[in-house]
Write a protein that holds these residues in place. Structure first.
Motif, PDB file in Angstrom:
ATOM      1  N   UNK A 178       0.875  -1.136   0.178  1.00  0.00           N
ATOM      2  CA  UNK A 178       0.062  -0.009  -0.024  1.00  0.00           C
ATOM      3  C   UNK A 178       0.835   1.362   0.075  1.00  0.00           C
ATOM      4  N   UNK A 179       2.133   1.082   0.665  1.00  0.00           N
ATOM      5  CA  UNK A 179       3.179   2.203   0.556  1.00  0.00           C
ATOM      6  C   UNK A 179       3.938   2.079  -0.735  1.00  0.00           C
ATOM      7  N   UNK A 180       3.812   3.237  -1.760  1.00  0.00           N
ATOM      8  CA  UNK A 180       4.384   2.733  -3.219  1.00  0.00           C
ATOM      9  C   UNK A 180       5.896   2.730  -3.009  1.00  0.00           C
ATOM     10  N   UNK A 181       6.650   2.972  -1.906  1.00  0.00           N
ATOM     11  CA  UNK A 181       7.942   2.884  -1.565  1.00  0.00           C
ATOM     12  C   UNK A 181       8.414   1.492  -1.521  1.00  0.00           C
ATOM     13  N   UNK A 182       7.222   0.578  -1.365  1.00  0.00           N
ATOM     14  CA  UNK A 182       7.587  -0.926  -1.098  1.00  0.00           C
ATOM     15  C   UNK A 182       8.402  -1.334   0.050  1.00  0.00           C
ATOM     16  N   UNK A 183       8.234  -0.635   1.494  1.00  0.00           N
ATOM     17  CA  UNK A 183       8.978  -1.073   2.457  1.00  0.00           C
ATOM     18  C   UNK A 183       8.938  -2.578   2.692  1.00  0.00           C
ATOM     19  N   UNK A 184      10.120  -3.141   2.990  1.00  0.00           N
ATOM     20  CA  UNK A 184      10.092  -4.616   2.987  1.00  0.00           C
ATOM     21  C   UNK A 184       9.791  -5.401   4.206  1.00  0.00           C
ATOM     22  N   UNK A 185       8.427  -5.042   4.566  1.00  0.00           N
ATOM     23  CA  UNK A 185       7.672  -5.691   5.777  1.00  0.00           C
ATOM     24  C   UNK A 185       7.648  -7.046   5.727  1.00  0.00           C
ATOM     25  N   UNK A 186       7.371  -7.925   6.892  1.00  0.00           N
ATOM     26  CA  UNK A 186       7.512  -9.146   6.888  1.00  0.00           C
ATOM     27  C   UNK A 186       6.450  -9.872   5.834  1.00  0.00           C
ATOM     28  N   UNK A 187       5.035  -9.274   6.109  1.00  0.00           N
ATOM     29  CA  UNK A 187       4.091  -9.756   5.196  1.00  0.00           C
ATOM     30  C   UNK A 187       4.426  -9.757   3.839  1.00  0.00           C
ATOM     31  N   UNK A 188       5.028  -8.681   3.336  1.00  0.00           N
ATOM     32  CA  UNK A 188       5.578  -8.505   1.745  1.00  0.00           C
ATOM     33  C   UNK A 188       6.624  -9.600   1.427  1.00  0.00           C
ATOM     34  N   UNK A 189       7.488  -9.828   2.370  1.00  0.00           N
ATOM     35  CA  UNK A 189       8.507 -10.657   1.899  1.00  0.00           C
ATOM     36  C   UNK A 189       7.879 -12.199   2.150  1.00  0.00           C
ATOM     37  N   UNK A 190       7.326 -12.112   3.059  1.00  0.00           N
ATOM     38  CA  UNK A 190       6.441 -13.811   3.114  1.00  0.00           C
ATOM     39  C   UNK A 190       5.730 -13.921   2.036  1.00  0.00           C
ATOM     40  N   UNK A 191       5.041 -13.092   1.549  1.00  0.00           N
ATOM     41  CA  UNK A 191       3.960 -13.242   0.291  1.00  0.00           C
ATOM     42  C   UNK A 191       4.714 -13.305  -0.969  1.00  0.00           C
ATOM     43  N   UNK A 192       5.945 -12.728  -1.022  1.00  0.00           N
ATOM     44  CA  UNK A 192       7.063 -13.025  -1.941  1.00  0.00           C
ATOM     45  C   UNK A 192       7.693 -14.305  -2.221  1.00  0.00           C
ATOM     46  N   UNK A 193       7.926 -14.955  -0.882  1.00  0.00           N
ATOM     47  CA  UNK A 193       8.601 -16.168  -0.763  1.00  0.00           C
ATOM     48  C   UNK A 193       7.568 -17.306  -1.414  1.00  0.00           C
ATOM     49  N   UNK A 194       6.184 -17.050  -0.736  1.00  0.00           N
ATOM     50  CA  UNK A 194       5.056 -18.219  -0.844  1.00  0.00           C
ATOM     51  C   UNK A 194       5.151 -18.121  -2.731  1.00  0.00           C
ATOM     52  N   UNK A 195       5.149 -16.868  -3.213  1.00  0.00           N
ATOM     53  CA  UNK A 195       4.883 -16.757  -4.603  1.00  0.00           C
ATOM     54  C   UNK A 195       5.934 -17.330  -5.234  1.00  0.00           C
TER      55      UNK A 195
END
Length: 260
Positions: free
Chosen positions: A24-41
């Protein structure tokens, strides 16, 4: 995670996955939910035999502008060590087996720069900037900034970037060897996808073996690396795709690889 706004989006088409960091933040801070979702993908992509290469990109403002500083602020050493901050999910990105292309627009700073360096190929838009600004926060890079960056750009520039926190332009990143090409900003995703499709035209077992062999060059001596490469070359004679590739070359036609 907000289910109405997943932090990672993926589109699969023509043997290529395009994965977009979409916080939701266009700077894409690498929060755990984002990195976890990336790993899952990435794990889904590894398990999908129809996908042979992946493009990883971000927003128009940033590939990723660094770690989630708000989440890091309350941690002490014991908590960071116990939770294995960075290690628990970043190592899984490193383990991704298929070709991974970073398409970087805007900021790739701190963890964003380190994430790009985890990819196999980095293509930058003209407006991209790369940096390791952790020193400004009083911390050391934690996902490869002091290790992968010197291997990519040499000791002097890596020291300058890490010790001052200053970033470099896409053109400077190209000159230093951090990226393989710089393209017009409006052509970034098209060029990265084109490159991924050129990889995806080849045999998947061979793509996996080549990626493994190139990565081995950073982890072993030259003699050990050459031996590993040669054994991969020998192993290729067991592949039906190797027979098909040679037959197609001799018959002057396009190969029809079966990933076998």
């Amino acid at each position: 995670m907000n289910d109405r706004h997943p932090p990672v989006r993926a589109v699969y088409e023509d043997r290529v996955a395009v994965v977009t960091l979409a916080s939701e933040n266009p700077l894409n801070p690498l929060a755990d939910d984002l990195v976890d979702a990336l790993v899952a993908e990435l794990r889904r992509i590894d398990a999908d035999p129809a996908i042979r290469a992946t493009v990883l990109t971000g927003s128009s403002k940033a590939f990723a502008a660094g770690a989630d500083v708000k989440a890091m602020a309350p941690l002490d050493y014991a908590a960071a060590f116990r939770q294995d901050v960075i290690g628990r999910n970043w190592d899984a990105i490193r383990a991704h087996r298929k070709p991974l292309i970073a398409a970087v627009r805007g900021y790739a700073l701190g963890g964003g720069c380190e994430l790009a360096m985890l990819c196999d190929v980095v293509i930058a838009a003209e407006d991209a900037r790369f940096g390791q600004p952790e020193v400004v926060l009083g911390i050391v890079p934690g996902a490869g900034g002091t290790q992968r960056l010197p291997r990519a750009v040499g000791k002097s520039l890596a020291m300058q970037m890490c010790l001052t926190g200053t970033s470099i332009s896409a053109a400077d990143a190209l000159a230093a060897g951090l990226v393989s090409q710089v393209v017009p900003t409006d052509r970034l995703l098209a060029e990265a996808t084109r490159l991924a499709r050129s990889m995806a035209a080849h045999s998947l077992p061979v793509l996996l073996a080549i990626k493994e062999a190139v990565n081995r060059s950073f982890e072993s001596s030259l003699s050990e690396g050459l031996l590993f490469e040669r054994r991969q070359f020998h192993a290729g004679f067991a592949l039906k795709d190797q027979k098909e590739g040679i037959a197609a070359f001799r018959e002057r036609r396009d190969p029809a690889f079966a990933d076998e």
